[in-house]
Design a protein around this motif. Structure first.
Motif, PDB file in Angstrom:
ATOM      1  N   VAL A  44      10.508 -16.984 -25.779  1.00  0.00           N
ATOM      2  CA  VAL A  44      10.040 -16.281 -26.979  1.00  0.00           C
ATOM      3  C   VAL A  44       8.622 -15.782 -26.767  1.00  0.00           C
ATOM      4  CG1 VAL A  44       9.364 -16.614 -29.389  1.00  0.00           C
ATOM      5  CG2 VAL A  44      11.538 -17.506 -28.584  1.00  0.00           C
ATOM      6  N   SER A  45       7.795 -16.646 -26.175  1.00  0.00           N
ATOM      7  CA  SER A  45       6.410 -16.263 -25.967  1.00  0.00           C
ATOM      8  C   SER A  45       6.309 -15.088 -24.986  1.00  0.00           C
ATOM      9  CB  SER A  45       5.646 -17.496 -25.519  1.00  0.00           C
ATOM     10  OG  SER A  45       4.654 -17.170 -24.622  1.00  0.00           O
ATOM     11  N   ARG A  89       8.677 -12.835 -24.369  1.00  0.00           N
ATOM     12  CA  ARG A  89       9.237 -11.652 -25.024  1.00  0.00           C
ATOM     13  C   ARG A  89       8.206 -11.040 -25.975  1.00  0.00           C
ATOM     14  NH1 ARG A  89      13.233 -12.658 -29.845  1.00  0.00           N
ATOM     15  NH2 ARG A  89      11.194 -13.261 -30.643  1.00  0.00           N
ATOM     16  N   ASN A  90       7.607 -11.894 -26.812  1.00  0.00           N
ATOM     17  CA  ASN A  90       6.672 -11.390 -27.810  1.00  0.00           C
ATOM     18  C   ASN A  90       5.425 -10.767 -27.186  1.00  0.00           C
ATOM     19  OD1 ASN A  90       8.513 -12.454 -29.556  1.00  0.00           O
ATOM     20  ND2 ASN A  90       7.136 -13.906 -30.535  1.00  0.00           N
ATOM     21  N   GLU A 113      13.028 -22.083 -20.697  1.00  0.00           N
ATOM     22  CA  GLU A 113      13.468 -22.647 -21.974  1.00  0.00           C
ATOM     23  C   GLU A 113      12.951 -21.778 -23.121  1.00  0.00           C
ATOM     24  OE1 GLU A 113      11.415 -25.019 -24.026  1.00  0.00           O
ATOM     25  OE2 GLU A 113       9.594 -24.669 -22.894  1.00  0.00           O
ATOM     26  N   ARG A 114      13.515 -22.003 -24.292  1.00  0.00           N
ATOM     27  CA  ARG A 114      13.389 -21.040 -25.366  1.00  0.00           C
ATOM     28  C   ARG A 114      11.944 -20.723 -25.791  1.00  0.00           C
ATOM     29  NH1 ARG A 114      17.097 -18.219 -27.788  1.00  0.00           N
ATOM     30  NH2 ARG A 114      16.349 -17.140 -29.620  1.00  0.00           N
ATOM     31  N   ALA A 115      11.128 -21.759 -25.948  1.00  0.00           N
ATOM     32  CA  ALA A 115       9.769 -21.524 -26.437  1.00  0.00           C
ATOM     33  C   ALA A 115       9.022 -20.587 -25.484  1.00  0.00           C
ATOM     34  CB  ALA A 115       9.012 -22.842 -26.565  1.00  0.00           C
ATOM     35  N   ASN A 116       9.220 -20.833 -24.196  1.00  0.00           N
ATOM     36  CA  ASN A 116       8.596 -20.020 -23.165  1.00  0.00           C
ATOM     37  C   ASN A 116       9.138 -18.590 -23.211  1.00  0.00           C
ATOM     38  OD1 ASN A 116       7.413 -19.117 -20.860  1.00  0.00           O
ATOM     39  ND2 ASN A 116       8.269 -20.680 -19.514  1.00  0.00           N
ATOM     40  N   HIS A 164      20.734 -23.853 -35.980  1.00  0.00           N
ATOM     41  CA  HIS A 164      19.463 -24.493 -36.334  1.00  0.00           C
ATOM     42  C   HIS A 164      19.135 -24.332 -37.822  1.00  0.00           C
ATOM     43  CE1 HIS A 164      15.523 -26.077 -35.673  1.00  0.00           C
ATOM     44  NE2 HIS A 164      14.918 -24.972 -36.054  1.00  0.00           N
TER      45      HIS A 164
END
Lengths: 531, 315
Positions: free
Chosen positions: A418-419, A421-422, A413-416, A55
Motif C-alpha cells: 500500500v505504501s 502504491r500510494n 506484504e500488504r502494508a508495504n 476485514h
C-alpha cells in the motif's frame, strides 16, 4: 451451529448399535452433514451464524474504509436512501426517508418516516439526520468520506420530519453518496450515542437498523440481536446474528461445508466450483460494480512511454486470464464502467469495438514504436489479494514476455505494498476497485489529474473536463456520452490495462431463505429467515 | 540471598525493556504505516495526515515509545488504532487464555501420549514395537501443522462431522464444549512435541535402566512396573522438564498456525494480524506477554528441579 456435543454423545453411546455407527462412518459428507444440521435446536426466528472472511475495521460507518465492515453496518444502520435491485436494474430509493424530492437541481428535500427510533430510544428525526450529515461533512475528527459532501452548502431542518440539503451545484453522484451502503456518507447514526462514546462509537454502534449491536470480541465474533422496534413491518425475521471473524478462508469453507455456520460473506474464486457442487449450499453472485486491472507508472520509468502502455493493454489475453487466474469467474472488461451501472454500461460492448482488447499483432506494433528496444524488466509489485492471490500477476507474465516485457515480480506484504502504491514506487502493480454503482466513483477519484487514487499519475485535460462536467449534469444520456468519451480516452492512453469485471459471492446453507441479492457486495439480513 | 533475588529481578526487567525497545523499533522500521491501511479505499493525503495526527503517530518515535511505556507500566495499554479495541481486554483477558489453553492441552496431550510411548520403546528396545513407535511419531512430526490441521478438519470436521473446527469455548465455562473444541487443535499442535518427548524418554530411560540402583531395585524383588515407572522414569523427568521449558517458544510459534487454521482467537492470530496492520500497541502487548511467559516458565523450571531431584534441594 452443529451441536457437536449431541452428535458426539450420540456416536459414543450409539457405538453399541453397530449398524448406526457403520452408516455414520461410511456414508461420508452428505449424510453426516445432514445429520448435523437436523440436530440444531430451532427457535422461532433463530440465530444465523456467518463466517466473515473479509476485514472489519470499525462499526462506525463514517470512518470505515472496508466493504467487509460496510456489510455489517447495513444491518445496524439505515441511510437516507438505499440500493434496490430487481434482477435487472439498480435503483436508489428512500430508506429512512419517506419521500425524496428534488426542488431544483441543487435542493433535495427528504421527508422522514415518522416514529423511527435509534436503538438507544432517541428519535431519528430531522435534527438527528442533520447532525449525522454534518458529522461526515465537517465534523472533527475529519471523516474520510467528507469529500462526498464537498458540494454541500447547507443542511436545514424544515420541520421535525423534514430536512433539506442544499448544494452549491448539481451533484449527480448524490444518490450513491446518500445510501447507507456503498456511499456511507448518508448513513444516519445516533447523535446521543456518538456524543456519549466519542472515539469509541465504532465499538458501541447505535443506529436505526433491523439489528442491534450486542458485542464484539476482537478476532473472534460480532453479535447482533433483533431490533423489535424496527420500522419496516414484519422485519427482521431472525432473532440473532453471529458474525464469526475468520481470517483463513479454507477454514471458513470447511465450516460452511460441515454445517457449522450458515453462510460465508465472500469466498476466494478457487473454492467456488467446490461450493457450487455441494448439495447443502446455495452460492449467490453476479458480476458487480468493479474492475480488475494492471496499473503502469505514467510518471517515471519505461511506462511513461504511451506506446509501451498501449502494447501492454493489447497484449493481455482477457479470456485466458479469467480462465487461469480467476478459475473461470468473471467477464472481460473493455472499460471501467461495469454492468450494475445499468444506465451507463453498454451490454454490447464486446461487439462495439470500443475499449481495450486482446490483439497480439497490435501489441507488437505498439511495442515496435516504443522508445525502449529489446527486453525490459520493469518492477511489478504484488501482494496477496483476497479473492485471487497473486495469480493475476503470474498469469500475465508469459503474455508480456511475447512483447519483450519481462516484469520482475516483487511480492511484499500488504502494508508495504500500500505504501509503495500510494507513493508511486512501482513500474506496475495489479489492483481492483470494488462495489461501485456510478461511473463518477469509478473514474473521477481514480484517474482525474491529481486525485488521491490516481496512483499511475496519469493526466489528460480532455478526460478531466469530461468527468468534471458529468458530475454536474443530471441528464442520463448526456452523462453517458461524457463517460463514454472519458473511457475512450483512458483506455487509449492506457494508464491501466483493464482485465475483467468480477462476480462477488455470498454462500448460504440451503435452509437460509429470503436473502435479497444486491450487486454492491452487501449482505443485508433484513428479510432473511431460517427454514 | 535477598541480594541475589533482587539482581535476578533487575536482570529480568532489563531483558523485558530491551525486548520492548527492539520490537517497537523493528515494527517502526518496517515499511508501511497503519493509517494507510486503515483508510483502505478512502485514502487521500489529507485524510492520512489528519488521522496520523489524531493517533499521535506524527510525533517522534522516541516520544511515541515513551508514551506507550508509561501507559503500559500503569496498566493503561490503550486501544487499537481503528477498531478501538481496549488492548488490555483484548490481549490479556481474551487472547492469552485461548493460547494458554491451547498450549497446555497440546503439552498435556503430548506428555500423556509421548511418555508411555517412550517407555514402551525403551523397555522393548530394538523390537518391532520400538520401530513402530519411532515411525509413527516421526511421521506425525514431519507433517507441517497447517497441513495436518486442515487434514484433521477435513476428516473429523467435514466428512465425519464429529468435531467442531472453529472457535474457542472456555473449558471453565463449559468443560465438555471446551474439550470438544480443543481436541483437533491440541492434536495438531502436540504432534511436533510428541516425537521429541518419545525420543527423550526412550534415550534417558534406557540409560537409567542400566544404572546400578535399578539392578538393586530388581534384586530387591520389586515388580517390573515399579522399577520402570517409579525408579526409572523419575530420572527422565529432569531432562524432560528442561526441554519442555525451552520449547515454549516453538510451542507459541506452532500456536500461530494452529490458531489460524482453527480460527481460535488467541495470541498468535492477534499478533499476526496486528503486525500486518501495524497495530503497534497490540504488537507490544503481545511481545511483552510472550516475553514474560518465557521468563516465568524458566523460573518455574528452575523451581521445579528441587522437587524432581532431591540432590538439588538446599540442605
Amino acid at each position: 451451529m452443529v451441536d457437536h456435543k449431541a452428535i458426539l454423545t450420540e456416536r459414543v453411546l450409539g457405538g453399541l448399535n453397530r449398524r448406526d455407527l457403520m452408516k455414520g462412518l461410511g456414508a461420508g459428507a452428505i449424510i453426516a452433514a445432514g445429520a448435523g444440521l437436523s440436530t440444531r435446536a430451532k427457535a422461532a426466528g433463530g440465530e444465523i451464524r456467518l463466517a466473515w472472511v473479509d476485514h472489519i475495521d470499525t462499526l462506525d460507518p463514517h470512518f470505515t474504509g472496508f466493504l467487509g465492515a460496510v456489510k455489517v453496518h447495513n444491518n445496524i444502520y439505515n441511510g437516507l436512501l438505499k440500493v434496490e435491485y430487481d434482477g435487472e436494474r439498480v435503483s436508489f430509493v428512500p430508506d429512512l426517508a419517506e419521500t425524496w424530492d428534488v426542488l431544483d437541481e441543487k435542493v433535495h428535500v427528504f421527508k422522514l418516516k415518522p416514529n423511527v427510533k435509534f436503538h438507544d430510544g432517541t428519535p431519528c428525526d430531522a435534527e438527528a439526520v442533520k447532525w449525522s450529515v454534518e458529522r461526515v461533512w465537517k465534523g472533527e475528527p475529519k471523516s474520510p468520506h467528507a469529500w462526498k459532501f464537498k458540494a454541500l452548502e447547507k443542511v436545514e431542518v424544515v420541520d421535525p420530519l423534514t430536512v433539506r440539503l442544499i448544494f452549491s451545484r448539481p451533484y449527480a453522484f448524490l444518490p450513491v453518496a446518500l445510501t447507507g451502503s456503498t456511499g456511507r456518507a448518508g448513513t444516519i447514526v445516533s447523535p446521543t450515542a456518538v456524543q456519549k462514546h466519542g472515539a469509541n462509537f465504532g465499538r458501541n454502534p447505535v443506529g436505526t437498523g433491523p439489528f442491534k449491536f450486542v458485542s464484539w470480541r476482537e478476532n473472534d465474533s460480532i453479535v447482533l440481536e433483533k431490533n423489535a422496534d424496527y420500522f419496516e413491518p414484519g422485519l427482521p425475521k431472525l432473532d440473532k446474528v453471529t458474525i464469526l471473524i475468520m481470517k483463513e478462508a479454507s477454514a471458513a469453507i470447511a465450516a460452511v461445508m460441515s454445517g457449522q455456520v450458515d453462510g460465508m460473506s465472500d469466498s476466494p474464486v478457487q473454492f467456488i466450483p467446490q461450493l457450487k457442487a455441494n448439495p447443502n449450499l446455495q452460492v449467490l453472485g453476479e458480476i458487480e460494480g468493479n474492475y480488475v486491472y494492471i496499473a503502469m507508472n505514467c510518471k517515471k520509468g519505461p511506462f511513461a512511454d504511451i506506446n509501451l502502455r498501449r502494447a501492454v493493454a493489447f497484449a493481455l489475453n482477457r479470456e485466458q486470464i479469467i480462465r487461469q487466474a480467476f478459475f473461470g469467474q468473471g467477464i472481460p472488461a473493455y472499460t471501467p464502467i461495469s454492468p450494475p451501472m445499468t444506465d451507463f454500461y453498454d451490454k454490447n460492448i464486446a461487439e462495439s469495438g470500443r475499449g481495450q482488447r486482446f490483439d497480439l499483432a497490435k501489441a507488437k506494433e505498439h511495442r515496435a514504436k516504443s522508445e525502449t528496444k529489446g527486453v525490459i524488466e520493469p518492477i511489478f509489485v504484488v501482494t496477496e489479494e483476497g479473492t485471487y492471490g497473486t495469480r493475476l500477476a503470474q498469469t500475465v507474465l508469459p503474455m508480456l514476455a511475447q512483447i519483450d516485457i519481462k516484469p520482475k515480480l516483487q511480492l511484499v506484504e500488504r502494508a508495504n505494498w500500500v505504501s509503495r502504491r500510494n507513493s508511486g514506487d512501482f513500474d506496475m502493480f495489479d489492483f481492483n476497485w470494488w462495489a461501485d454503482l456510478d461511473p463518477d466513483e469509478t473514474l473521477f477519484p481514480e484517474f482525474r489529474t491529481g486525485q488521491a487514487w490516481n496512483y499511475p499519475g496519469w493526466s489528460n485535460a480532455r478526460f478531466d473536463a469530461c468527468v468534471d462536467e458529468a458530475q454536474i449534469v443530471l441528464d442520463v444520456e448526456k452523462r453517458k456520452a461524457l463517460y463514454n468519451e472519458a473511457c475512450d480516452i483512458i483506455m487509449d492512453e492506457a494508464p491501466i490495462a483493464i482485465t475483467s469485471h468480477m462476480p462477488v459471492f455470498k454462500i448460504f446453507a440451503k435452509k437460509v431463505k429470503g436473502f435479497k441479492y444486491i450487486p454492491v457486495d452487501s449482505l443485508n439480513l433484513h428479510t432473511v429467515s431460517l427454514a | 540471598m535477598a541480594w541475589f533475588a533482587a539482581r535476578k529481578v533487575l536482570q529480568t526487567l532489563m531483558v523485558l525493556l530491551i525486548v520492548s525497545v527492539a520490537s517497537f523499533s523493528l515494527l517502526k522500521l518496517a515499511p508501511g504505516d497503519p493509517v494507510q491501511l486503515m483508510l483502505g479505499s478512502e485514502y487521500s493525503p489529507e485524510a492520512h495526515a489528519s488521522l496520523m495526527a489524531q493517533l499521535g503517530l506524527d510525533r517522534p518515535v522516541a516520544e511515541q515509545y515513551l508514551r506507550w511505556l508509561g501507559g503500559f507500566l500503569v496498566g493503561d495499554w490503550g486501544t487499537s488504532f481503528i477498531s478501538k479495541a481496549p488492548i488490555f481486554q483484548y490481549a490479556f483477558m481474551e487472547a492469552l487464555p485461548v493460547t494458554l489453553t491451547l498450549a497446555a492441552s497440546a503439552l498435556a496431550l503430548a506428555v500423556l501420549i509421548g511418555v508411555p510411548l517412550g517407555v514402551l520403546s525403551a523397555t522393548r528396545k530394538d523390537t518391532g514395537w520400538d520401530a513402530a513407535v519411532a515411525t509413527l511419531t516421526l511421521t506425525g512430526t514431519s507433517f507441517p501443522s497447517f497441513y495436518l490441521g486442515i487434514l484433521l478438519i477435513w476428516i473429523f470436521g467435514v466428512k465425519l462431522a464429529l468435531f467442531p473446527t472453529l472457535g474457542f469455548v472456555a473449558p471453565w465455562n463449559d468443560l465438555w464444549g471446551g474439550i470438544v473444541h480443543m481436541t483437533l487443535p491440541a492434536i495438531t499442535l502436540s504432534t511436533y512435541f510428541l516425537a521429541m518427548i518419545v525420543r527423550l524418554t526412550r534415550a534417558n530411560l534406557i540409560e537409567a535402566l542400566e544404572q546400578p540402583y535399578i539392578a538393586a531395585a530388581r534384586a530387591r524383588g520389586e515388580p517390573r512396573w515399579r522399577v520402570v515407572w517409579v525408579h526409572g522414569l523419575r530420572n527422565v523427568m529432569l531432562p524432560l522438564v528442561t526441554i519442555l521449558g525451552l520449547q515454549l517458544g516453538a510451542l507459541l510459534q506452532g500456536a500461530v498456525l494452529t490458531e489460524t487454521v482453527f480460527s481460535l482467537p488467541g495470541v498468535g492470530q492477534m499478533m499476526t494480524s496486528a503486525v500486518l496492520n501495524r497495530e503497534y500497541g497490540v504488537v507490544q502487548a503481545g511481545v511483552m506477554m510472550t516475553a514474560c511467559l518465557f521468563v516465568l516458565t524458566n523460573l518455574a523450571v528452575d523451581l521445579a528441579y528441587p522437587y524432581l531431584d532431591p540432590r538439588l534441594r538446599p540442605r
